[in-house]
Design an enzyme around this catalytic site. Structure first.
Site, mmCIF file in Angstrom:
data_model
loop_
_atom_site.group_PDB
_atom_site.id
_atom_site.type_symbol
_atom_site.label_atom_id
_atom_site.label_comp_id
_atom_site.label_asym_id
_atom_site.label_seq_id
_atom_site.Cartn_x
_atom_site.Cartn_y
_atom_site.Cartn_z
ATOM 1 N N ARG A 1 0.832 -1.209 0.000
ATOM 2 C CA ARG A 1 0.000 0.000 0.000
ATOM 3 C C ARG A 1 0.869 1.262 0.000
ATOM 4 O O ARG A 1 0.573 2.245 0.680
ATOM 5 C CB ARG A 1 -0.917 0.034 1.234
ATOM 6 C CG ARG A 1 -2.024 -0.993 1.231
ATOM 7 C CD ARG A 1 -2.990 -0.763 0.076
ATOM 8 N NE ARG A 1 -4.152 -1.634 0.182
ATOM 9 C CZ ARG A 1 -4.180 -2.902 -0.181
ATOM 10 N NH1 ARG A 1 -3.102 -3.465 -0.712
ATOM 11 N NH2 ARG A 1 -5.271 -3.612 -0.060
ATOM 12 N N SER B 1 -11.091 -1.113 3.316
ATOM 13 C CA SER B 1 -10.282 -1.203 4.539
ATOM 14 C C SER B 1 -10.001 0.210 5.047
ATOM 15 O O SER B 1 -9.478 1.035 4.295
ATOM 16 C CB SER B 1 -8.943 -1.877 4.247
ATOM 17 O OG SER B 1 -9.138 -3.151 3.695
ATOM 18 N N GLU C 1 -5.916 3.930 5.884
ATOM 19 C CA GLU C 1 -5.570 3.694 4.484
ATOM 20 C C GLU C 1 -6.104 4.775 3.546
ATOM 21 O O GLU C 1 -5.408 5.158 2.611
ATOM 22 C CB GLU C 1 -6.101 2.324 4.050
ATOM 23 C CG GLU C 1 -5.529 1.891 2.721
ATOM 24 C CD GLU C 1 -6.341 0.838 2.027
ATOM 25 O OE1 GLU C 1 -7.524 1.066 1.761
ATOM 26 O OE2 GLU C 1 -5.763 -0.226 1.741
HETATM 27 N N1 EPU Z 1 -10.298 -10.932 10.045
HETATM 28 C C1 EPU Z 1 -10.950 -10.790 11.240
HETATM 29 N N2 EPU Z 1 -12.181 -10.189 11.239
HETATM 30 C C2 EPU Z 1 -12.755 -9.745 10.098
HETATM 31 C C3 EPU Z 1 -12.081 -9.899 8.886
HETATM 32 C C4 EPU Z 1 -10.835 -10.491 8.875
HETATM 33 O O1 EPU Z 1 -10.456 -11.194 12.292
HETATM 34 O O2 EPU Z 1 -13.857 -9.182 10.188
HETATM 35 C C5 EPU Z 1 -8.947 -11.542 10.062
HETATM 36 C C6 EPU Z 1 -8.950 -13.009 9.727
HETATM 37 O O3 EPU Z 1 -7.950 -13.620 10.509
HETATM 38 C C7 EPU Z 1 -8.537 -13.040 8.266
HETATM 39 C C8 EPU Z 1 -7.585 -11.865 8.195
HETATM 40 O O4 EPU Z 1 -8.132 -10.908 9.089
HETATM 41 O O5 EPU Z 1 -7.893 -14.228 7.923
HETATM 42 C C9 EPU Z 1 -7.421 -11.265 6.817
HETATM 43 O O6 EPU Z 1 -8.705 -10.843 6.346
HETATM 44 P P1 EPU Z 1 -8.971 -10.561 4.791
HETATM 45 O O7 EPU Z 1 -8.536 -11.749 4.004
HETATM 46 O O8 EPU Z 1 -10.366 -10.135 4.615
HETATM 47 O O9 EPU Z 1 -7.972 -9.423 4.427
HETATM 48 P P2 EPU Z 1 -7.566 -8.050 5.146
HETATM 49 O O10 EPU Z 1 -6.159 -8.189 5.598
HETATM 50 O O11 EPU Z 1 -8.560 -7.621 6.142
HETATM 51 C C10 EPU Z 1 -6.558 -7.083 2.942
HETATM 52 C C11 EPU Z 1 -6.683 -5.835 2.142
HETATM 53 C C12 EPU Z 1 -7.971 -5.833 1.347
HETATM 54 C C13 EPU Z 1 -7.968 -7.053 0.442
HETATM 55 C C14 EPU Z 1 -7.844 -8.299 1.299
HETATM 56 C C15 EPU Z 1 -7.751 -9.585 0.519
HETATM 57 C C16 EPU Z 1 -5.472 -4.156 3.406
HETATM 58 C C17 EPU Z 1 -5.570 -2.923 4.238
HETATM 59 N N3 EPU Z 1 -6.641 -4.671 3.013
HETATM 60 O O12 EPU Z 1 -7.612 -7.054 3.899
HETATM 61 O O13 EPU Z 1 -7.989 -4.670 0.552
HETATM 62 O O14 EPU Z 1 -9.146 -7.128 -0.328
HETATM 63 O O15 EPU Z 1 -6.627 -8.207 2.091
HETATM 64 O O16 EPU Z 1 -6.487 -9.729 -0.035
HETATM 65 O O17 EPU Z 1 -4.380 -4.614 3.103
HETATM 66 C C18 EPU Z 1 -8.665 -2.380 0.718
HETATM 67 O O18 EPU Z 1 -7.481 -2.085 0.676
HETATM 68 O O19 EPU Z 1 -9.567 -1.496 0.821
HETATM 69 C C19 EPU Z 1 -9.045 -3.784 0.686
HETATM 70 C C20 EPU Z 1 -10.307 -4.179 0.779
#
Ligand code: EPU
Length: 380
Positions: free
Chosen positions: A178, A257, A363
């Site tokens: 990012r 996010s 972000e």
């Molecule tokens: N999790 C929770 N609670 C939740 C959601 C997730 O505990 O409500 C934990 C779980 O352990 C899960 C982990 O967080 O395994 C990762 O969750 P997720 O796969 O949804 O990904 P994220 O890290 O929350 C990032 C990006 C997203 C992108 C997803 C998928 C950032 C800031 N966000 O989210 O990007 O779609 O990975 O690769 O890096 C964005 O930037 O706006 C965005 C949506």
């Protein structure tokens, strides 16, 4: 000698400049005040003309793309908000690679859909991300195992210092998680007008994000799923998290996010782990979710930290809350102000900091705020 008046009349605004334009409806958070001046520039000449006019007028310029990753201040922006709406897509084949170029105003997902349809690999995991192509390199959008910076070869920008259009190659963009030069040294200097990608013709889909892998398996996909299968899987995963802009989904009134996932060095990670273990938030046999990040750092999901700090999905106060589907999305439940959003964001940030000693950084881009109003959040 030329007939003149003194003082000289102010320079005429470029054609198409609108006054007092509400920005809230142009953002997915649906928050914030008006732009004093607003222009949608459909070609480079128009962008240059607008920049020259703003300079002469002595007014600030801010840039708006698809509005899916921005929080606009309640007072709006007392300058020119420029939407770079340059369209056009072209491609050229070279061996097993295709060079794909798109104007900054092209819809990101339209570009991904086109690449997938043609069998050009490299963007499929980035399906369903809202916004325009021009925003992709700025925060190096990433999801489900791919980042835009993996395939970008050049970012074409107007350099506001010289007025010239320059092509910045991948190394020059300094892509990170990012992150890019456009958020750091090049901030305010470069205006993205187009992006070029190098994709692989008939290449394999990238399946490396564990959640995507599991989902494809559960759907009965074979060992090497097609680009179209991966696109569909990513769209479905995003839909389930309300991270797909669909009308009627109240959760989608968000900026995706709201915080970046913290990436911790060895020492920070050891300290955070100790705090998390001591807080007693881990169930029996449960471990802290973590992903490897560059430079030997550890990426810990901010959503997980937020939930374990006691903020559950769907929780919140009045007009603002957490998405019922994903703890990293702050949702405008209707009638929220930018101040409401910031207050809630600070509560989340403070809660996680107090509980685990980890500082969350937002972000989205902040538009129209005075530096002192947000410096505690963004850290500069
Ligand atoms: N999790 C929770 N609670 C939740 C959601 C997730 O505990 O409500 C934990 C779980 O352990 C899960 C982990 O967080 O395994 C990762 O969750 P997720 O796969 O949804 O990904 P994220 O890290 O929350 C990032 C990006 C997203 C992108 C997803 C998928 C950032 C800031 N966000 O989210 O990007 O779609 O990975 O690769 O890096 C964005 O930037 O706006 C965005 C949506």
């Amino acid at each position: 000698m030329r007939r003149s008046t003194f003082p000289p009349p102010p320079p005429r605004a470029p054609e198409g400049v609108q006054e007092n334009v509400l920005l809230a409806p142009r953002t997915t958070l649906c928050v914030g005040g008006p732009a004093a001046h607003f222009l949608e520039a459909r070609d480079e000449t128009k962008v240059l003309e607008a920049l020259a006019w703003a300079r002469k007028q002595g007014i600030d310029v801010a840039f708006l793309g698809g509005g899916s990753n921005v929080l606009v201040a309640d007072r709006g922006f007392d300058g020119l908000v420029l939407r770079v709406a340059i369209g056009g897509i072209n491609h050229a084949m070279e061996g097993d690679r295709v060079t794909l170029s798109a104007g900054a105003g092209v819809s990101w997902d339209a570009l991904v859909a086109m690449a997938v349809e043609h069998g050009w690999a490299g963007l499929e995991c980035l399906s369903g991300i809202p916004g325009d192509v021009g925003a992709a390199p700025i925060q190096n959008i990433g999801a489900y195992g791919q980042e835009a910076g993996d395939t970008i070869t050049f970012v074409y920008c107007i350099d506001r210092r010289s007025g010239a259009t320059v092509g910045i190659d991948r190394a020059g963009c300094r892509f990170g998680y990012r992150d890019s030069i456009f958020k750091r040294r090049g901030r305010g200097r470069f205006v993205v007008v187009g992006v070029t990608f190098s994709l692989q013709r008939n290449g394999p889909a990238t399946v490396r994000y564990p959640e995507l892998e599991r989902f494809l398996r559960s759907e009965g996909a074979g060992a090497s799923p097609s680009l179209a299968e991966v696109r569909q899987a990513v769209l479905e995963l995003r839909r389930r998290k309300s991270m797909l802009l669909e009308s009627g989904d109240e959760n989608a009134r968000s900026a995706g996010s709201f915080f970046v996932n913290p990436t911790l060095d060895e020492e920070e990670w050891a300290r955070a782990r100790a705090r998390i273990e001591a807080a007693g938030v881990l169930g029996g046999g449960e471990s802290i979710p973590q992903f490897p990040a560059s430079g030997g750092r550890v990426k810990v999901p901010a959503a997980w930290l937020i939930e374990r700090a006691g903020f559950h999905k769907g929780s919140g106060e009045g007009t603002v809350g957490l998405s019922t589907k994903h703890a990293l999305a702050i949702v405008n439940r209707g009638g929220a102000t930018a101040e409401d959003i910031l207050r809630f964001a600070r509560r989340l940030r403070d809660g996680v900091l107090a509980r685990f000693g980890v500082r969350l950084v937002p972000e989205p881009v902040f538009l129209g705020f005075q530096p002192h109003e947000i410096e505690d959040l963004v850290g500069h």
